[in-house]
Design a protein around this motif. Sequence first.
Motif, PDB file in Angstrom:
ATOM      1  N   GLU A 257       0.838  -1.204   0.000  1.00 10.31           N
ATOM      2  CA  GLU A 257       0.000   0.000   0.000  1.00 10.31           C
ATOM      3  C   GLU A 257       0.875   1.258   0.000  1.00 10.31           C
ATOM      4  OE1 GLU A 257      -3.595   1.943   2.623  1.00 10.31           O
ATOM      5  OE2 GLU A 257      -3.324  -0.226   2.649  1.00 10.31           O
ATOM      6  N   LEU A 258       1.972   1.207   0.758  1.00  6.83           N
ATOM      7  CA  LEU A 258       2.914   2.339   0.743  1.00  6.83           C
ATOM      8  C   LEU A 258       3.574   2.492  -0.621  1.00  6.83           C
ATOM      9  CD1 LEU A 258       4.633   2.080   4.228  1.00  6.83           C
ATOM     10  CD2 LEU A 258       3.184   3.931   3.389  1.00  6.83           C
ATOM     11  N   LEU A 259       3.909   1.378  -1.253  1.00  5.31           N
ATOM     12  CA  LEU A 259       4.480   1.445  -2.599  1.00  5.31           C
ATOM     13  C   LEU A 259       3.470   2.050  -3.574  1.00  5.31           C
ATOM     14  CD1 LEU A 259       6.350  -1.966  -2.841  1.00  5.31           C
ATOM     15  CD2 LEU A 259       7.372   0.310  -2.770  1.00  5.31           C
ATOM     16  N   ALA A 260       2.212   1.687  -3.409  1.00  2.00           N
ATOM     17  CA  ALA A 260       1.164   2.252  -4.264  1.00  2.00           C
ATOM     18  C   ALA A 260       1.074   3.762  -4.057  1.00  2.00           C
ATOM     19  CB  ALA A 260      -0.174   1.580  -3.967  1.00  2.00           C
ATOM     20  N   LEU A 261       1.150   4.191  -2.812  1.00  2.00           N
ATOM     21  CA  LEU A 261       1.119   5.623  -2.528  1.00  2.00           C
ATOM     22  C   LEU A 261       2.326   6.315  -3.155  1.00  2.00           C
ATOM     23  CD1 LEU A 261      -0.067   8.088  -1.094  1.00  2.00           C
ATOM     24  CD2 LEU A 261       1.206   7.386   0.953  1.00  2.00           C
ATOM     25  N   ARG A 262       3.481   5.685  -3.067  1.00  2.00           N
ATOM     26  CA  ARG A 262       4.695   6.252  -3.665  1.00  2.00           C
ATOM     27  C   ARG A 262       4.529   6.392  -5.170  1.00  2.00           C
ATOM     28  NH1 ARG A 262       8.449   9.384  -4.590  1.00  2.00           N
ATOM     29  NH2 ARG A 262      10.502   8.618  -5.036  1.00  2.00           N
ATOM     30  N   ALA A 263       3.882   5.414  -5.794  1.00  5.26           N
ATOM     31  CA  ALA A 263       3.637   5.497  -7.237  1.00  5.26           C
ATOM     32  C   ALA A 263       2.708   6.663  -7.558  1.00  5.26           C
ATOM     33  CB  ALA A 263       3.042   4.188  -7.749  1.00  5.26           C
ATOM     34  N   LEU A 264       1.752   6.931  -6.681  1.00  5.49           N
ATOM     35  CA  LEU A 264       0.843   8.066  -6.895  1.00  5.49           C
ATOM     36  C   LEU A 264       1.549   9.409  -6.740  1.00  5.49           C
ATOM     37  CD1 LEU A 264      -2.453   6.974  -5.114  1.00  5.49           C
ATOM     38  CD2 LEU A 264      -2.107   7.394  -7.558  1.00  5.49           C
ATOM     39  N   MET A 265       2.663   9.429  -6.038  1.00  8.56           N
ATOM     40  CA  MET A 265       3.397  10.672  -5.807  1.00  8.56           C
ATOM     41  C   MET A 265       4.287  11.056  -6.983  1.00  8.56           C
ATOM     42  SD  MET A 265       2.104  11.334  -2.956  1.00  8.56           S
ATOM     43  CE  MET A 265       2.980  12.754  -2.400  1.00  8.56           C
ATOM     44  N   ARG A 266       4.365  10.211  -7.985  1.00  6.89           N
ATOM     45  CA  ARG A 266       5.158  10.492  -9.183  1.00  6.89           C
ATOM     46  C   ARG A 266       4.469  11.615  -9.963  1.00  6.89           C
ATOM     47  NH1 ARG A 266       9.657   9.162  -8.587  1.00  6.89           N
ATOM     48  NH2 ARG A 266      10.022   9.270 -10.794  1.00  6.89           N
ATOM     49  N   PRO A 267       5.144  12.222 -10.928  1.00  6.96           N
ATOM     50  CA  PRO A 267       4.480  13.220 -11.772  1.00  6.96           C
ATOM     51  C   PRO A 267       3.234  12.618 -12.436  1.00  6.96           C
ATOM     52  CG  PRO A 267       6.843  13.273 -12.125  1.00  6.96           C
ATOM     53  CD  PRO A 267       6.558  12.089 -11.233  1.00  6.96           C
TER      54      PRO A 267
ATOM     55  N   ARG B 179       0.619   6.387 -17.019  1.00  8.36           N
ATOM     56  CA  ARG B 179       1.347   5.506 -17.948  1.00  8.36           C
ATOM     57  C   ARG B 179       1.847   4.234 -17.291  1.00  8.36           C
ATOM     58  NH1 ARG B 179       4.418   9.921 -19.884  1.00  8.36           N
ATOM     59  NH2 ARG B 179       6.096   9.146 -18.589  1.00  8.36           N
ATOM     60  N   THR B 180       2.251   4.332 -16.041  1.00  9.11           N
ATOM     61  CA  THR B 180       2.930   3.187 -15.425  1.00  9.11           C
ATOM     62  C   THR B 180       1.993   2.148 -14.850  1.00  9.11           C
ATOM     63  OG1 THR B 180       3.167   4.390 -13.353  1.00  9.11           O
ATOM     64  CG2 THR B 180       5.000   4.501 -14.875  1.00  9.11           C
ATOM     65  N   ALA B 181       0.848   2.558 -14.363  1.00  6.85           N
ATOM     66  CA  ALA B 181      -0.082   1.591 -13.778  1.00  6.85           C
ATOM     67  C   ALA B 181      -0.808   0.859 -14.901  1.00  6.85           C
ATOM     68  CB  ALA B 181      -1.077   2.289 -12.871  1.00  6.85           C
TER      69      ALA B 181
ATOM     70  N   ARG C   1      -8.624   8.287 -11.165  1.00  6.85           N
ATOM     71  CA  ARG C   1      -9.194   6.968 -10.870  1.00  6.85           C
ATOM     72  C   ARG C   1      -8.240   6.135 -10.025  1.00  6.85           C
ATOM     73  NH1 ARG C   1     -11.790   3.841 -15.481  1.00  6.85           N
ATOM     74  NH2 ARG C   1     -13.237   3.209 -13.870  1.00  6.85           N
ATOM     75  N   LEU C   2      -6.951   6.279 -10.271  1.00  9.60           N
ATOM     76  CA  LEU C   2      -5.965   5.538  -9.470  1.00  9.60           C
ATOM     77  C   LEU C   2      -5.958   6.044  -8.029  1.00  9.60           C
ATOM     78  CD1 LEU C   2      -3.072   5.334 -12.061  1.00  9.60           C
ATOM     79  CD2 LEU C   2      -4.478   3.433 -11.234  1.00  9.60           C
ATOM     80  N   ALA C   3      -6.035   7.369  -7.854  1.00  5.77           N
ATOM     81  CA  ALA C   3      -6.080   7.924  -6.504  1.00  5.77           C
ATOM     82  C   ALA C   3      -7.348   7.464  -5.775  1.00  5.77           C
ATOM     83  CB  ALA C   3      -6.016   9.446  -6.545  1.00  5.77           C
ATOM     84  N   GLU C   4      -8.464   7.449  -6.484  1.00  8.28           N
ATOM     85  CA  GLU C   4      -9.713   6.976  -5.890  1.00  8.28           C
ATOM     86  C   GLU C   4      -9.596   5.504  -5.501  1.00  8.28           C
ATOM     87  OE1 GLU C   4     -14.315   6.246  -7.290  1.00  8.28           O
ATOM     88  OE2 GLU C   4     -13.164   7.836  -8.257  1.00  8.28           O
ATOM     89  N   GLY C   5      -9.006   4.691  -6.374  1.00 12.40           N
ATOM     90  CA  GLY C   5      -8.813   3.272  -6.073  1.00 12.40           C
ATOM     91  C   GLY C   5      -7.895   3.073  -4.878  1.00 12.40           C
TER      92      GLY C   5
ATOM     93  N   ASP D  22      -9.869   3.951  -1.729  1.00 11.30           N
ATOM     94  CA  ASP D  22     -10.856   2.911  -1.429  1.00 11.30           C
ATOM     95  C   ASP D  22     -10.205   1.558  -1.131  1.00 11.30           C
ATOM     96  OD1 ASP D  22     -12.795   4.807  -1.855  1.00 11.30           O
ATOM     97  OD2 ASP D  22     -13.233   4.158  -3.913  1.00 11.30           O
ATOM     98  N   ALA D  23      -8.870   1.512  -1.179  1.00 12.37           N
ATOM     99  CA  ALA D  23      -8.105   0.279  -0.942  1.00 12.37           C
ATOM    100  C   ALA D  23      -8.527  -0.831  -1.906  1.00 12.37           C
ATOM    101  CB  ALA D  23      -8.221  -0.169   0.502  1.00 12.37           C
ATOM    102  N   ASP D  24      -8.769  -0.437  -3.166  1.00 11.44           N
ATOM    103  CA  ASP D  24      -9.112  -1.413  -4.198  1.00 11.44           C
ATOM    104  C   ASP D  24      -7.891  -2.296  -4.457  1.00 11.44           C
ATOM    105  OD1 ASP D  24     -10.458  -2.652  -6.430  1.00 11.44           O
ATOM    106  OD2 ASP D  24      -9.223  -1.358  -7.728  1.00 11.44           O
ATOM    107  N   PRO D  25      -8.000  -3.616  -4.248  1.00 19.10           N
ATOM    108  CA  PRO D  25      -6.832  -4.493  -4.395  1.00 19.10           C
ATOM    109  C   PRO D  25      -6.187  -4.431  -5.779  1.00 19.10           C
ATOM    110  CG  PRO D  25      -8.651  -5.667  -3.349  1.00 19.10           C
ATOM    111  CD  PRO D  25      -9.191  -4.344  -3.780  1.00 19.10           C
ATOM    112  N   ALA D  26      -6.985  -4.356  -6.825  1.00 19.20           N
ATOM    113  CA  ALA D  26      -6.415  -4.310  -8.180  1.00 19.20           C
ATOM    114  C   ALA D  26      -5.627  -3.017  -8.399  1.00 19.20           C
ATOM    115  CB  ALA D  26      -7.525  -4.442  -9.227  1.00 19.20           C
ATOM    116  N   THR D  27      -6.173  -1.918  -7.901  1.00 17.15           N
ATOM    117  CA  THR D  27      -5.481  -0.635  -8.042  1.00 17.15           C
ATOM    118  C   THR D  27      -4.202  -0.622  -7.225  1.00 17.15           C
ATOM    119  OG1 THR D  27      -7.591   0.492  -8.394  1.00 17.15           O
ATOM    120  CG2 THR D  27      -5.721   1.860  -7.766  1.00 17.15           C
ATOM    121  N   LEU D  28      -4.283  -1.087  -5.978  1.00 14.21           N
ATOM    122  CA  LEU D  28      -3.095  -1.129  -5.127  1.00 14.21           C
ATOM    123  C   LEU D  28      -2.010  -2.004  -5.750  1.00 14.21           C
ATOM    124  CD1 LEU D  28      -4.665  -1.394  -1.562  1.00 14.21           C
ATOM    125  CD2 LEU D  28      -3.642   0.612  -2.638  1.00 14.21           C
ATOM    126  N   GLU D  29      -2.406  -3.153  -6.291  1.00 14.51           N
ATOM    127  CA  GLU D  29      -1.449  -4.062  -6.916  1.00 14.51           C
ATOM    128  C   GLU D  29      -0.813  -3.427  -8.151  1.00 14.51           C
ATOM    129  OE1 GLU D  29       0.942  -7.236  -6.964  1.00 14.51           O
ATOM    130  OE2 GLU D  29      -0.520  -6.788  -5.406  1.00 14.51           O
TER     131      GLU D  29
END
Length: 181
Positions: free
Chosen positions: A121-131, A137-139, A148-152, A155-162
């Motif tokens: 989950e922290l890695l997912a947050l770090r990915a959201l902090m990118r430009p 592009r990366t997800a 949509r990624l921030a919303e996911g 909401d702790a959406d497993p697919a988005t977090l992964e």
Amino acid sequence: MWYAQNPGRAARQLAGDLALLAWVTTWAFGAAVLHQLADGIAARLAQAGPASWWRLLPRPARDVLSLVDPARWPLLVTSAGLAVFLLVSVPAIGWWVPRRMRWHRRASAAHALAATEDGRELLALRALMRPLDDVGRTATLTGATPGRLAEGWRDADPATLEALAGAELRRLGLEGGAAQD
């Protein structure tokens, strides 16, 4: 973890490490050869005495050599060889090694985080902090936009977090799937 799991990135890291090693080795060898040549010349000149060759030297060289006892010329030559080696090697080492260590620290931390659900989950947050243009592009989700990624993520959406955690791991050159030791 010293090299990326991504073959392309690992090859670039290895090439950089080998290039640095070759650079330092070449200059060490060159400094040693120059030292041996200069040491031999200094020894011959010291044996011949300064009268025969002293007037052929440029004025700055005569000024420097006059300050040093001929018995100490080998020390002067050693210092000059060491100075040449350090002047070309230290900047290269100072440029490359911190970058490699920074990658090592980040990759090791990300690898450890990937092993736990909270860490991913922290890695997912770090990915959201990118430009923003990088985030979409990366997800690897269909219709993934930064919003949509921030919303996911919220909401702790497993697919988005992964997808986001995998994107961050891939950015570091690590495998995007579950952590493997």
